[in-house]
Design a protein around this motif. Structure first.
Motif, short mmCIF file in Angstrom:
data_model
loop_
_atom_site.label_atom_id
_atom_site.label_comp_id
_atom_site.label_asym_id
_atom_site.label_seq_id
_atom_site.Cartn_x
_atom_site.Cartn_y
_atom_site.Cartn_z
N SER A 24 -13.04 49.25 5.38
CA SER A 24 -12.82 48.04 4.57
C SER A 24 -13.95 47.85 3.56
N GLU A 25 -15.17 48.22 3.94
CA GLU A 25 -16.30 48.09 3.02
C GLU A 25 -16.16 49.08 1.87
N THR A 26 -15.72 50.29 2.17
CA THR A 26 -15.51 51.29 1.13
C THR A 26 -14.38 50.85 0.19
N ASP A 27 -13.31 50.33 0.78
CA ASP A 27 -12.19 49.85 -0.05
C ASP A 27 -12.65 48.74 -0.99
N ALA A 28 -13.51 47.83 -0.47
CA ALA A 28 -14.00 46.73 -1.29
C ALA A 28 -14.88 47.24 -2.43
N PHE A 29 -15.69 48.25 -2.15
CA PHE A 29 -16.54 48.86 -3.18
C PHE A 29 -15.69 49.43 -4.31
N LEU A 30 -14.65 50.16 -3.94
CA LEU A 30 -13.79 50.78 -4.95
C LEU A 30 -13.00 49.73 -5.72
N LEU A 86 -23.43 57.37 1.09
CA LEU A 86 -23.51 58.38 0.04
C LEU A 86 -22.14 58.91 -0.34
N ALA A 87 -21.99 59.21 -1.60
CA ALA A 87 -20.80 59.95 -2.05
C ALA A 87 -20.98 61.41 -1.67
N VAL A 88 -19.90 62.05 -1.20
CA VAL A 88 -19.96 63.47 -0.85
C VAL A 88 -18.95 64.22 -1.71
N THR A 145 -26.05 61.55 -11.70
CA THR A 145 -27.08 61.28 -10.68
C THR A 145 -26.70 60.12 -9.76
N VAL A 146 -25.85 59.23 -10.25
CA VAL A 146 -25.38 58.09 -9.48
C VAL A 146 -23.89 57.91 -9.76
N LEU A 147 -23.12 57.65 -8.71
CA LEU A 147 -21.68 57.45 -8.90
C LEU A 147 -21.32 55.97 -8.83
N LEU A 148 -20.47 55.56 -9.77
CA LEU A 148 -19.95 54.20 -9.83
C LEU A 148 -18.54 54.17 -9.27
N GLY A 159 -26.02 73.03 3.00
CA GLY A 159 -25.54 73.64 1.76
C GLY A 159 -24.04 73.67 1.63
N LYS A 160 -23.34 72.79 2.36
CA LYS A 160 -21.88 72.80 2.36
C LYS A 160 -21.28 71.81 1.36
N ILE A 161 -22.03 70.76 1.02
CA ILE A 161 -21.52 69.72 0.11
C ILE A 161 -22.66 69.24 -0.79
N LEU A 162 -22.31 68.44 -1.77
CA LEU A 162 -23.28 67.72 -2.59
C LEU A 162 -23.23 66.24 -2.23
N VAL A 163 -24.36 65.56 -2.35
CA VAL A 163 -24.39 64.11 -2.10
C VAL A 163 -24.93 63.41 -3.33
N ARG A 164 -24.43 62.21 -3.56
CA ARG A 164 -24.90 61.39 -4.66
C ARG A 164 -24.98 59.93 -4.20
N PRO A 165 -26.00 59.19 -4.65
CA PRO A 165 -26.07 57.76 -4.32
C PRO A 165 -25.00 56.98 -5.07
N LEU A 166 -24.73 55.79 -4.58
CA LEU A 166 -23.73 54.91 -5.16
C LEU A 166 -24.39 53.71 -5.84
#
Length: 304
Positions: free
Chosen positions: A206-212, A170-172, A183-186, A256-263
């Motif tokens: 490395s997986e996050t880097d590849a996604f970006l 999840l994106a935070v 609603t969804v982050l690219l 209630g400290k952050i927001l989350v969004r799907p990727l």
């Protein structure tokens, strides 16, 4: 050497000592008076001395029988204690569970499950060791731990590894962040934004880097941290945005400290269950695992 004694002979001897009558002993043992008389006679023959003297309808133990009874009673008390321990283990009234867990699960999910478990089974002692996923694997390979919870891409011959739960990363975001309207982050949504990254030594980095990179995004890395919880705290403080595994993300979102969004595209994250390869999980461990799986279902809602 004495001829082999039987448990039934000792039971008969004990019953006669306690009731004072052969007929009463037979009733206690659920057998006949001749059977008890024969068991006592066989015992006397094996021992080489008389156990009882008849006085009317009563049988009176000899001094030798009294000495033997003291030892027999100690043995039966020991057997009764063993029976009690077996019953306690069967009914979860005694026992222990040694668990090693990755920080992402040992922060909140596993303590919540442990609290629920010991409330239902107060006789069980649960020990939780918080370690990195690789350290959890090493602990389980020692065969001293009952359960391990980790996120791994490698195995060990002394450890059984299987999928426990898989859910999207999840994106935070900080509260009231400008991306909250989406609603969804690219990948492109992270371009040139302050970003809190996992440490380079963490496999998920490395997986996050590849996604970006797949989306041509180049976020500005302003900080790195080894733990998802540390990243979420930095995000909550407004230092930047990030991508973390879902259990920790949902924990901080529920606070209630952050927001989350799907990727999109989805980045799956797998949590592993580790078991010692040389033995089957105990009944206690299986009961605990049912609660863990139920907790995953409640928190993330998408199994497997």
């Amino acid at each position: 050497m004495l001829p082999r004694l039987t448990h039934r002979q000792i039971e008969a001897f004990r019953a006669v000592m306690e009731t004072g009558k052969v007929t009463s002993a037979a009733a206690v043992l659920g057998t006949t008076q001749p059977s008890v008389s024969k068991l006592i006679a066989d015992l006397e023959r094996a021992a080489g001395f008389n156990m009882f003297e008849r006085q009317g309808r009563q049988v009176v133990p000899t001094s030798e029988a009294r000495a033997l009874y003291e030892e027999v009673e100690r043995a039966f008390v020991g057997m009764m204690e063993i029976s009690r321990v077996i019953q306690d283990i069967r009914d979860f009234r005694t026992g222990s569970l040694l668990i090693a867990g990755m920080p992402a699960l040992a922060l909140k999910l596993l303590p919540d499950v442990i609290a629920e478990f010991i409330a239902a089974e107060p006789g069980i002692t649960v020990s939780l060791r918080t370690r990195s996923s690789q350290a959890v694997l090493r602990h389980l390979s020692s065969q001293q731990f009952d359960l391990g919870f980790a996120a791994l891409d490698n195995d060990h011959p002394a450890v059984l590894r299987r999928e426990l739960f898989t859910a999207p990363m999840l994106a935070v975001l900080p509260l009231s962040h400008e991306l909250e309207r989406k609603t969804v982050l690219l990948p492109g949504d992270f371009d040139q934004r302050p970003f809190i990254a996992l440490g380079a030594e963490i496999g998920t980095r490395s997986e996050t880097d590849a996604f970006l990179l797949a989306g041509g995004a180049r976020p500005r890395i302003v900080a790195e941290a080894q733990l998802s919880a540390s990243i979420c705290e930095l995000v909550a403080a407004g230092a930047g945005i990030s991508i973390v595994e879902p259990v920790t993300a949902m924990h901080f979102a529920n606070l209630g400290k952050i927001l989350v969004r799907p990727l999109s595209p989805v980045q799956p994250f797998r949590y592993d269950l580790l078991l010692p390869a040389t033995r089957q999980p105990s009944r206690i461990a299986k009961q605990f695992l049912k609660l863990v799986e139920a907790r995953f279902d409640t928190l993330l809602g998408v199994h497997g």
